[in-house]
Scaffold this active site. Structure first.
Site, PDB file in Angstrom:
ATOM      1  N   HIS A  69      46.951 -43.684 -15.229  1.00  0.00           N
ATOM      2  CA  HIS A  69      46.785 -44.042 -13.757  1.00  0.00           C
ATOM      3  C   HIS A  69      48.337 -43.727 -13.295  1.00  0.00           C
ATOM      4  O   HIS A  69      49.282 -43.934 -13.722  1.00  0.00           O
ATOM      5  CB  HIS A  69      46.731 -45.618 -13.596  1.00  0.00           C
ATOM      6  CG  HIS A  69      46.172 -45.830 -12.208  1.00  0.00           C
ATOM      7  ND1 HIS A  69      47.002 -45.698 -11.051  1.00  0.00           N
ATOM      8  CD2 HIS A  69      44.791 -45.857 -11.613  1.00  0.00           C
ATOM      9  CE1 HIS A  69      46.096 -45.737  -9.880  1.00  0.00           C
ATOM     10  NE2 HIS A  69      45.027 -45.937 -10.498  1.00  0.00           N
TER      11      HIS A  69
ATOM     12  N   ASP B  32      38.139 -47.434 -14.837  1.00  0.00           N
ATOM     13  CA  ASP B  32      36.805 -46.696 -15.154  1.00  0.00           C
ATOM     14  C   ASP B  32      36.603 -47.006 -16.720  1.00  0.00           C
ATOM     15  O   ASP B  32      35.439 -46.565 -17.201  1.00  0.00           O
ATOM     16  CB  ASP B  32      37.092 -45.212 -15.245  1.00  0.00           C
ATOM     17  CG  ASP B  32      37.048 -44.792 -13.521  1.00  0.00           C
ATOM     18  OD1 ASP B  32      37.992 -44.384 -12.886  1.00  0.00           O
ATOM     19  OD2 ASP B  32      36.061 -45.630 -12.851  1.00  0.00           O
TER      20      ASP B  32
HETATM   21  C1  SDX Z   1      40.607 -43.674 -10.725  1.00  0.00           C
HETATM   22  O1  SDX Z   1      44.630 -43.360  -7.645  1.00  0.00           O
HETATM   23  C2  SDX Z   1      43.841 -44.186  -7.759  1.00  0.00           C
HETATM   24  O2  SDX Z   1      44.103 -45.241  -7.456  1.00  0.00           O
HETATM   25  C3  SDX Z   1      42.378 -44.045  -8.587  1.00  0.00           C
HETATM   26  C4  SDX Z   1      41.627 -45.064  -8.923  1.00  0.00           C
HETATM   27  C5  SDX Z   1      41.217 -45.794  -7.719  1.00  0.00           C
HETATM   28  O3  SDX Z   1      40.720 -46.956  -7.773  1.00  0.00           O
HETATM   29  O4  SDX Z   1      40.918 -45.070  -6.472  1.00  0.00           O
HETATM   30  O5  SDX Z   1      42.431 -46.118  -9.589  1.00  0.00           O
HETATM   31  C6  SDX Z   1      40.431 -44.533  -9.639  1.00  0.00           C
HETATM   32  O6  SDX Z   1      40.734 -42.440 -10.259  1.00  0.00           O
HETATM   33  C7  SDX Z   1      41.146 -43.964 -11.972  1.00  0.00           C
HETATM   34  C8  SDX Z   1      41.684 -42.761 -12.810  1.00  0.00           C
HETATM   35  C9  SDX Z   1      40.376 -42.283 -13.447  1.00  0.00           C
HETATM   36  N1  SDX Z   1      40.644 -41.102 -14.184  1.00  0.00           N
HETATM   37  C10 SDX Z   1      40.539 -40.969 -15.633  1.00  0.00           C
HETATM   38  O7  SDX Z   1      40.464 -41.922 -16.462  1.00  0.00           O
HETATM   39  C11 SDX Z   1      40.830 -39.681 -16.200  1.00  0.00           C
HETATM   40  C12 SDX Z   1      41.779 -39.613 -17.336  1.00  0.00           C
HETATM   41  N2  SDX Z   1      42.941 -39.829 -16.823  1.00  0.00           N
HETATM   42  C13 SDX Z   1      43.839 -38.747 -16.661  1.00  0.00           C
HETATM   43  O8  SDX Z   1      43.308 -37.581 -16.004  1.00  0.00           O
HETATM   44  C14 SDX Z   1      45.153 -39.134 -15.841  1.00  0.00           C
HETATM   45  O9  SDX Z   1      45.784 -40.319 -16.327  1.00  0.00           O
HETATM   46  C15 SDX Z   1      45.185 -39.734 -14.286  1.00  0.00           C
HETATM   47  C16 SDX Z   1      44.403 -38.119 -13.531  1.00  0.00           C
HETATM   48  C17 SDX Z   1      44.401 -40.972 -14.040  1.00  0.00           C
HETATM   49  C18 SDX Z   1      46.620 -39.682 -13.812  1.00  0.00           C
HETATM   50  O10 SDX Z   1      47.076 -38.460 -13.703  1.00  0.00           O
HETATM   51  P1  SDX Z   1      48.536 -38.192 -13.438  1.00  0.00           P
HETATM   52  O11 SDX Z   1      49.338 -39.389 -12.968  1.00  0.00           O
HETATM   53  O12 SDX Z   1      48.870 -37.014 -12.925  1.00  0.00           O
HETATM   54  O13 SDX Z   1      49.110 -38.201 -15.073  1.00  0.00           O
HETATM   55  P2  SDX Z   1      49.751 -36.780 -15.585  1.00  0.00           P
HETATM   56  O14 SDX Z   1      48.556 -35.736 -15.725  1.00  0.00           O
HETATM   57  O15 SDX Z   1      50.828 -36.195 -15.237  1.00  0.00           O
HETATM   58  O16 SDX Z   1      49.923 -37.115 -17.316  1.00  0.00           O
HETATM   59  C19 SDX Z   1      51.074 -37.423 -17.588  1.00  0.00           C
HETATM   60  C20 SDX Z   1      51.261 -37.347 -19.167  1.00  0.00           C
HETATM   61  C21 SDX Z   1      50.684 -35.936 -19.525  1.00  0.00           C
HETATM   62  O17 SDX Z   1      51.191 -35.580 -21.084  1.00  0.00           O
HETATM   63  P3  SDX Z   1      52.509 -34.650 -21.130  1.00  0.00           P
HETATM   64  O18 SDX Z   1      52.041 -33.281 -20.384  1.00  0.00           O
HETATM   65  O19 SDX Z   1      53.891 -35.368 -20.475  1.00  0.00           O
HETATM   66  O20 SDX Z   1      52.519 -34.110 -22.609  1.00  0.00           O
HETATM   67  O21 SDX Z   1      50.228 -38.178 -19.762  1.00  0.00           O
HETATM   68  C22 SDX Z   1      48.972 -37.460 -20.533  1.00  0.00           C
HETATM   69  C23 SDX Z   1      49.267 -36.348 -19.708  1.00  0.00           C
HETATM   70  O22 SDX Z   1      48.570 -35.006 -20.721  1.00  0.00           O
HETATM   71  N3  SDX Z   1      47.954 -38.017 -19.927  1.00  0.00           N
HETATM   72  C24 SDX Z   1      46.766 -38.359 -20.715  1.00  0.00           C
HETATM   73  C25 SDX Z   1      46.021 -38.773 -19.929  1.00  0.00           C
HETATM   74  N4  SDX Z   1      46.376 -39.177 -18.768  1.00  0.00           N
HETATM   75  C26 SDX Z   1      47.657 -38.618 -18.874  1.00  0.00           C
HETATM   76  N5  SDX Z   1      46.573 -37.769 -21.971  1.00  0.00           N
HETATM   77  C27 SDX Z   1      45.440 -38.115 -22.588  1.00  0.00           C
HETATM   78  N6  SDX Z   1      44.578 -39.070 -22.114  1.00  0.00           N
HETATM   79  C28 SDX Z   1      44.598 -39.234 -20.801  1.00  0.00           C
HETATM   80  N7  SDX Z   1      43.617 -39.930 -20.079  1.00  0.00           N
END
Ligand code: SDX
Length: 393
Positions: free
Chosen positions: A270, A328
């Site tokens: 998140h 989720d």
């Molecule tokens: C919702 O914003 C809100 O409030 C949203 C929400 C709401 O109520 O409206 O809470 C609802 O959308 C919840 C999120 C649902 N999405 C997912 O579950 C999809 C999986 N999650 C990721 O796509 C991600 O964690 C996000 C989109 C939720 C957050 O993305 P960020 O903040 O842009 O994080 P990032 O992509 O910068 O990640 C930082 C690091 C990266 O690794 P490095 O490049 O540093 O090596 O963490 C890794 C990412 O690759 N990472 C993950 C991951 N999420 C981040 N690695 C594996 N699995 C994941 N889920």
């Protein structure tokens, strides 16, 4: 104020807006609607009460909420011509674009009340709250080729939604109280979440003075992405793939860590919560309760989900990146146990988030100093260069 700077000085140039609706502390895992902790609201309040709180700012009295719910239930009927809208879509259409199109269509059926004045905004508010669940249920029925039912005045708002989605004209609908209560709590937990992607979209579209209907439809479109509201569907598909392919959860997480083919641990991570998502903890409790009772509950997928969580919370890769279950991760398992197909999960998220979108749009447009959103960029393209005539390219 933190230390010797105000919040405006600290965040003013990065925050997209100032809001009184929802407070989130991402480090402490705190979520409050209008100051009330989400844990208390999910436990003690109906979704209709929370709609009122999020939109009007105070918890309603018994008389207010009864009158409000009665008015909503009496407005859940769509214009009969809207029923034909669904027939224009291919049977297997995903219900999210159908819902978005239906909400845009509502603006045409209410075209004489799409202004920004208080009366029009109130009419649009009540129409959307009343008719989006009907649109959502009909989008589902249409995908099944099943007949549409009409709302019933003697049922609650949430009961009407459940019956419109699952009922048939052939017999009376038998409600399962644990499902009605569980859905009510899930809708409360999704009602608002400050400036997430879809809510920011609603505020941005509304900042051009586009009407509330089309602004909310924009929010539905933003929510449909798998990184946002679409994640609850992706989680179930991920868990089912792990089960069907006989992948050990530990091996799956190694693939995630290796960033194989861009797969992620869906339902984890998140942008704001960096220790835990308070909603996930509550939803996990409901998952245990509802799946243990429901014949549709997939207990095998629940155990895979718990195993993934257990391993990830001990794994440096996830802990160092502050990746924890979000709203989720477990919600889809409950929706499936309630009888909803996976393509309806994000629609349920939209039904829950609707009062938040409406409240945030109203908050922006109630501000006399409201301006159109116009983010800037950092240009990293070419310097000035002259056009080359076609015969010299
Ligand atoms: C919702 O914003 C809100 O409030 C949203 C929400 C709401 O109520 O409206 O809470 C609802 O959308 C919840 C999120 C649902 N999405 C997912 O579950 C999809 C999986 N999650 C990721 O796509 C991600 O964690 C996000 C989109 C939720 C957050 O993305 P960020 O903040 O842009 O994080 P990032 O992509 O910068 O990640 C930082 C690091 C990266 O690794 P490095 O490049 O540093 O090596 O963490 C890794 C990412 O690759 N990472 C993950 C991951 N999420 C981040 N690695 C594996 N699995 C994941 N889920």
């Amino acid at each position: 104020a933190t230390g010797n700077v105000t919040l405006d000085e600290a965040f003013g140039n990065t925050a997209s807006c100032r809001s009184e609706i929802t407070f989130i502390d991402g480090e402490e895992g705190i979520l409050r609607y209008r100051g009330y902790p989400i844990e208390q609201l999910a436990e003690q309040c109906s979704f209709v009460e929370v709609m009122w709180l999020v939109i009007y700012g105070e918890l309603p009295t018994k008389e207010q909420v009864e009158k409000f719910e009665d008015e909503l239930v009496h407005n859940m009927f769509l214009d009969e011509r809207m029923r034909d809208l669904f027939r224009c879509f291919p049977r297997q259409s995903h219900p999210m674009p159908v819902l978005s199109a239906g909400i845009c269509a509502l603006s045409t059926f209410n075209r004489n009340h799409v202004g920004l004045g208080a009366e029009d905004v109130e009419i649009a508010t009540r129409k959307l709250l009343a008719q989006v669940p009907t649109l959502a249920a009909y989008a589902y029925k249409n995908s099944k080729g099943q007949p549409f039912l009409y709302p019933k005045y003697d049922l609650s708002y949430v009961e009407n939604f459940i019956r419109l989605a699952f009922g048939t004209p052939a017999e009376g609908y038998q409600f399962d109280e644990s499902i009605t209560q569980g859905l009510n709590a899930l809708l409360v937990l999704h009602a608002d979440h400050e400036q997430n992607c879809s809510t920011s979209t609603v505020r941005m579209v509304g900042s051009s003075q586009a009407n509330l209907y089309v602004s909310v439809a924009s929010g539905v479109n933003a929510l449909s992405g798998p990184l946002h509201g679409g994640a609850n569907q992706s989680v179930l598909e991920m868990l089912a793939a792990i089960r069907d392919q006989g992948i050990d959860p530990k091996d799956y997480l190694e693939q995630v860590k290796a960033k194989k083919a861009g797969i992620k641990l869906m339902g984890f991570g998140h942008r704001v919560y960096k220790n835990f998502d308070p909603r996930a903890a509550i939803i996990k409790k409901y998952a245990d309760e509802i799946l243990s009772k429901s014949p549709n509950g997939d207990k095998e997928l629940l155990s895979i989900a718990k195993r993934l969580e257990e391993i990830a919370l001990e794994d440096e890769y996830f802990v160092s990146r502050k990746l924890y279950p979000n709203v989720d991760f477990y919600s889809g398992l409950i929706y499936e146990a309630m009888g909803f197909p996976v393509e309806m999960f994000t629609v349920l998220f939209a039904v829950g988030r609707l009062p938040g979108w409406i409240a945030q749009w109203r908050e922006h447009n109630a501000d006399p100093k409201a301006r159109i959103s116009r983010p800037r960029q950092i240009y990293v393209g070419h310097d000035k260069r002259d056009v080359v005539p076609m015969d010299q390219r």
